[in-house]
Design an enzyme around this catalytic site. Structure first.
Site, PDB file in Angstrom:
ATOM      1  N   CYS A 114       0.840  -1.203   0.000  1.00  0.00           N
ATOM      2  CA  CYS A 114       0.000   0.000   0.000  1.00  0.00           C
ATOM      3  C   CYS A 114       0.874   1.252   0.000  1.00  0.00           C
ATOM      4  O   CYS A 114       1.357   1.680   1.046  1.00  0.00           O
ATOM      5  CB  CYS A 114      -0.928  -0.010   1.211  1.00  0.00           C
ATOM      6  SG  CYS A 114      -2.017   1.424   1.281  1.00  0.00           S
ATOM      7  N   CYS A 160      -0.487   4.191   2.002  1.00  0.00           N
ATOM      8  CA  CYS A 160      -0.324   4.027   3.452  1.00  0.00           C
ATOM      9  C   CYS A 160       1.128   4.219   3.878  1.00  0.00           C
ATOM     10  O   CYS A 160       1.408   4.804   4.917  1.00  0.00           O
ATOM     11  CB  CYS A 160      -0.768   2.631   3.882  1.00  0.00           C
ATOM     12  SG  CYS A 160      -2.310   2.092   3.149  1.00  0.00           S
ATOM     13  N   ASP A 161       2.063   3.715   3.100  1.00  0.00           N
ATOM     14  CA  ASP A 161       3.434   3.582   3.592  1.00  0.00           C
ATOM     15  C   ASP A 161       4.490   4.382   2.832  1.00  0.00           C
ATOM     16  O   ASP A 161       5.645   4.418   3.250  1.00  0.00           O
ATOM     17  CB  ASP A 161       3.829   2.098   3.581  1.00  0.00           C
ATOM     18  CG  ASP A 161       2.904   1.297   4.480  1.00  0.00           C
ATOM     19  OD1 ASP A 161       2.455   1.859   5.490  1.00  0.00           O
ATOM     20  OD2 ASP A 161       2.612   0.136   4.160  1.00  0.00           O
TER      21      ASP A 161
END
Ligand SMILES: Cc1cc2nc3c(=O)[nH]c(=O)nc-3n(C[C@H](O)[C@H](O)[C@H](O)COP(=O)(O)OP(=O)(O)OC[C@H]3O[C@@H](n4cnc5c(N)ncnc54)[C@H](O)[C@@H]3O)c2cc1C
Length: 352
Positions: A168, A171-172
């Site tokens: 992701c 997200c990261d």
């Protein structure tokens, strides 16, 4: 995801599930072989969508049962630091966040069955669902079974999830500022993820097992023109290198079979997601990618069956959007039940 992505230092949380395992607290629904259990609302899935639906449905007095999967908690159970969920300015560990969701749902009267729904019969109401040998019936069902990221299934990839391996970028990506990353894939998602990662990483290398991308022409042009994006054609990742954190990947040439090591700080998988629809696909509409199709906000093609979260949403795929969806589905279910003359109950999950 992982706070240590930023410094790539030692970390205190292993990969999923958490060292203590998933949170299974909260009242347990009567279950087991032969049991027959009825609820006004059954929620299938215990990720952010399912548990938010449970919070709303239980606060509305509907005393829902969450059949939440054999490993409850959803995708955030395989991550560490979550920094973009509102209300946690310092971030929160994914499993801890899901534990809080569950406790909040339990507080208002949700009961849980940590089992997989194996099959359903949605031909008539009450709807019927089978899980771990028990038969459940429900006046309304909310499907919140999420989607599973596809991984390469390499031992070291699993070991280093949250320590440089991710699925992701939204997200990261933030944790890879000033670092170099590898993205695996050749479709639109891979290009999208790679392009997004160039905001943080100094170099993004797309590894693709063919000699050309599957992505749309416009996406390809964008990637090829981006000076931070490089390509390794005809290559597949056969191992992930690193003891505590990712330090590189081993690539195999799909034409010559030759193997080389590529140093990198991170590995992002962008080879797709598999929506968890097996139990429902004979009953509900799925799109060409296998995601459930919603009708009229959170409804499905079957009246009384509602859909929430990543099982239908392949655009946003975030905990907060899944939670928002769970809220919407629960409100829609509550209003629909009321319109059917099935108001909130005081008697919990009465066995029939
Ligand atoms: C590595 C990683 C890191 C991420 N980091 C972040 C982040 O930092 N911030 C963020 O906002 N988002 C993040 N995400 C995305 C986020 O986790 C998802 O968008 C979110 O979890 C989707 O919620 P959901 O409830 O729709 O589905 P899921 O979380 O996928 O939950 C689905 C649930 O359904 C259950 N289930 C499936 N099949 C069945 C069945 N047959 N019967 C019963 N239960 C079933 C599963 O066990 C699970 O409990 C990350 C995702 C990944 C993979």
């Amino acid at each position: 995801m992982n706070s240590d992505f930023s410094g790539l230092g030692p970390i205190d949380l292993g990969d999923a599930p958490t060292p203590d395992g998933p949170d299974r607290s909260g009242p347990v629904s009567e279950q087991g072989p032969g049991a027959r259990i009825h609820a006004k609302v059954i929620i299938v899935g215990s990720g952010p969508a399912g548990l938010t639906a449970a919070i709303y449905a239980s606060r509305a007095g509907l005393e829902p049962i969450v059949i939440g999967g054999y490993v409850p908690g959803g995708q955030l159970m395989i991550t560490t630091e979550v920094e973009n969920y509102p209300g946690f300015p310092e971030g929160i560990q994914g499993p801890e966040l899901m534990e809080l969701f569950r406790r909040q749902a339990a507080r208002f009267g949700t009961t849980f069955a940590d089992a997989d729904v194996e099959r359903v019969d949605l031909s008539a109401r009450p709807f019927r669902l089978w899980a771990a040998g028990a038969e459940y019936t429900a006046d309304a069902v909310i499907v919140a079974t999420g989607a599973s990221a596809l991984w390469l299934d390499l031992e070291n990839e699993t070991r280093l999830r949250g320590r440089g391996v991710s699925a992701c970028a939204t997200c990261d990506g933030f944790f890879f500022r000033g670092k170099e990353v590898v993205v695996v894939g050749g479709g639109d998602t891979a290009i999208e993820e790679a392009t997004f990662l160039t905001r943080f990483a100094t170099k993004v290398t797309i590894v693709h097992r063919r000699d050309q991308l599957r992505a749309s022409r416009i996406m390809q042009q964008r990637a090829l023109a981006n000076p931070r994006i490089g390509f390794r054609w005809n290559k597949q990742v056969v191992d992930v290198l690193g003891d505590d954190v990712v330090t590189g990947v081993r690539l195999r040439d799909t034409v010559t079979g030759e193997e080389t090591d590529e140093p990198t700080d991170g590995l992002f998988l962008a080879i797709g997601y598999r929506p968890n629809t097996d139990a429902f696909r004979d009953w509900l509409e799925v799109d060409e990618k296998g995601y459930l199709v919603v009708h009229d906000e959170t409804g499905s093609r079957i009246e009384g069956v509602f859909i929430a979260g990543d099982v239908h949403d392949h655009r946003y795929r975030q905990a907060v959007t899944a939670a928002g969806d769970g809220c919407r589905a629960a409100i829609d279910a509550e209003r629909w039940l009321e319109a059917q003359g099935i108001p909130e109950t005081t008697a919990a999950a009465t066995a029939r």
